[in-house]
Design a protein around this motif. Sequence first.
Motif, short mmCIF file in Angstrom:
data_model
loop_
_atom_site.label_atom_id
_atom_site.label_comp_id
_atom_site.label_asym_id
_atom_site.label_seq_id
_atom_site.Cartn_x
_atom_site.Cartn_y
_atom_site.Cartn_z
N ALA A 5 8.38 -12.08 12.42
CA ALA A 5 8.85 -12.62 11.14
C ALA A 5 8.29 -11.86 9.94
N ASN A 6 7.23 -11.09 10.15
CA ASN A 6 6.59 -10.37 9.05
C ASN A 6 6.92 -8.89 9.01
N ARG A 7 7.99 -8.47 9.66
CA ARG A 7 8.36 -7.06 9.69
C ARG A 7 9.57 -6.79 8.81
N LEU A 8 9.46 -5.79 7.97
CA LEU A 8 10.57 -5.31 7.16
C LEU A 8 11.16 -4.12 7.92
N LYS A 9 12.41 -4.25 8.39
CA LYS A 9 12.93 -3.25 9.30
C LYS A 9 14.21 -2.56 8.82
N PRO A 57 10.48 -17.87 2.24
CA PRO A 57 10.52 -17.07 3.47
C PRO A 57 9.19 -16.35 3.66
N PRO A 58 8.86 -15.97 4.89
CA PRO A 58 7.59 -15.26 5.12
C PRO A 58 7.61 -13.88 4.48
N THR A 59 6.44 -13.39 4.15
CA THR A 59 6.32 -12.04 3.61
C THR A 59 6.63 -11.04 4.71
N ARG A 60 7.47 -10.07 4.37
CA ARG A 60 7.83 -9.02 5.33
C ARG A 60 7.27 -7.69 4.82
N ILE A 61 6.68 -6.93 5.74
CA ILE A 61 5.99 -5.69 5.38
C ILE A 61 6.54 -4.54 6.21
N GLY A 62 6.81 -3.42 5.55
CA GLY A 62 7.24 -2.20 6.23
C GLY A 62 6.33 -1.05 5.85
N GLY A 85 -3.45 -2.85 11.53
CA GLY A 85 -4.68 -3.60 11.77
C GLY A 85 -5.23 -4.21 10.48
N VAL A 86 -5.20 -3.43 9.40
CA VAL A 86 -5.63 -3.94 8.10
C VAL A 86 -4.73 -5.09 7.66
N LEU A 87 -3.43 -4.93 7.84
CA LEU A 87 -2.48 -5.96 7.41
C LEU A 87 -2.65 -7.25 8.22
N ARG A 88 -2.94 -7.13 9.53
CA ARG A 88 -3.21 -8.33 10.33
C ARG A 88 -4.42 -9.07 9.78
N HIS A 89 -5.41 -8.31 9.32
CA HIS A 89 -6.62 -8.90 8.74
C HIS A 89 -6.31 -9.60 7.41
N LEU A 90 -5.42 -9.01 6.61
CA LEU A 90 -5.11 -9.55 5.28
C LEU A 90 -3.96 -10.56 5.27
N LEU A 91 -3.18 -10.64 6.33
CA LEU A 91 -1.98 -11.48 6.35
C LEU A 91 -2.20 -12.94 5.98
N PRO A 92 -3.28 -13.60 6.43
CA PRO A 92 -3.47 -15.00 6.03
C PRO A 92 -3.66 -15.18 4.51
N ARG A 93 -4.14 -14.15 3.83
CA ARG A 93 -4.37 -14.24 2.38
C ARG A 93 -3.16 -13.84 1.55
N TRP A 98 7.48 -12.40 -0.14
CA TRP A 98 7.51 -11.03 -0.64
C TRP A 98 8.11 -10.09 0.40
N ASN A 99 8.77 -9.05 -0.06
CA ASN A 99 9.11 -7.89 0.76
C ASN A 99 8.23 -6.76 0.26
#
Length: 133
Positions: A5-9, A57-62, A85-93, A98-99
Motif C-alpha cells: 500500500a505504500n509503493r508508488l509504482k 489514503p496511505p502515503t506512497r513512496i517511489g 530500510g531508512v523509509l521502513r524506519h521512518l514510515l510510522p512517523r 502523500w505521494n
Amino acid sequence: MLPQANRLKHRRDFQAVYQKGIRRSGRYFTLRGLRQRPKISNKSIKVRTESIVVSKPPTRIGISISQKVSKKAVVRNRIKRQIRGVLRHLLPRISSGWNLAIIVQPTAVTCDYAEFLRELEQLLAEAEVINGN
C-alpha cells in the motif's frame, strides 16, 4: 520491502508528483511530494442511514535512481535497499495522504546508512511530511 500500500509504482503517479508537487533538495536526494485528495465513500449502516466517511489514503513512496548515479546495477540496487530500510524506519512517523518520489543524486554513491537517514529525515521535515516535527 515497503508494504504494498505504500509503493508508488505507476508512471502517471510519478508524473503528477513531478509536475504538481513540492520539491526539496539535499546533498544526496531530491524529494518531490504531492498531497493526495482524501477518498470519500458512502457506507450504508444497518439502520438504512447513510454516512459519509472521509479517509486519508496511505502515503506512497517511489525511488528513482538513474544510471548517472552509477553504471553498475549492483551499486544502484544497494542504494535502493538502504533507502527502503531508512523509509521502513521512518514510515510510522510519516503522515498519511502523500505521494513522494525520492530522486537519488550521483553523490549518494559514497554515502552510508546514517547519512541517508539524517538527510531523508531532514527533507521530510522540511516538506512537513513527518508527524511530530
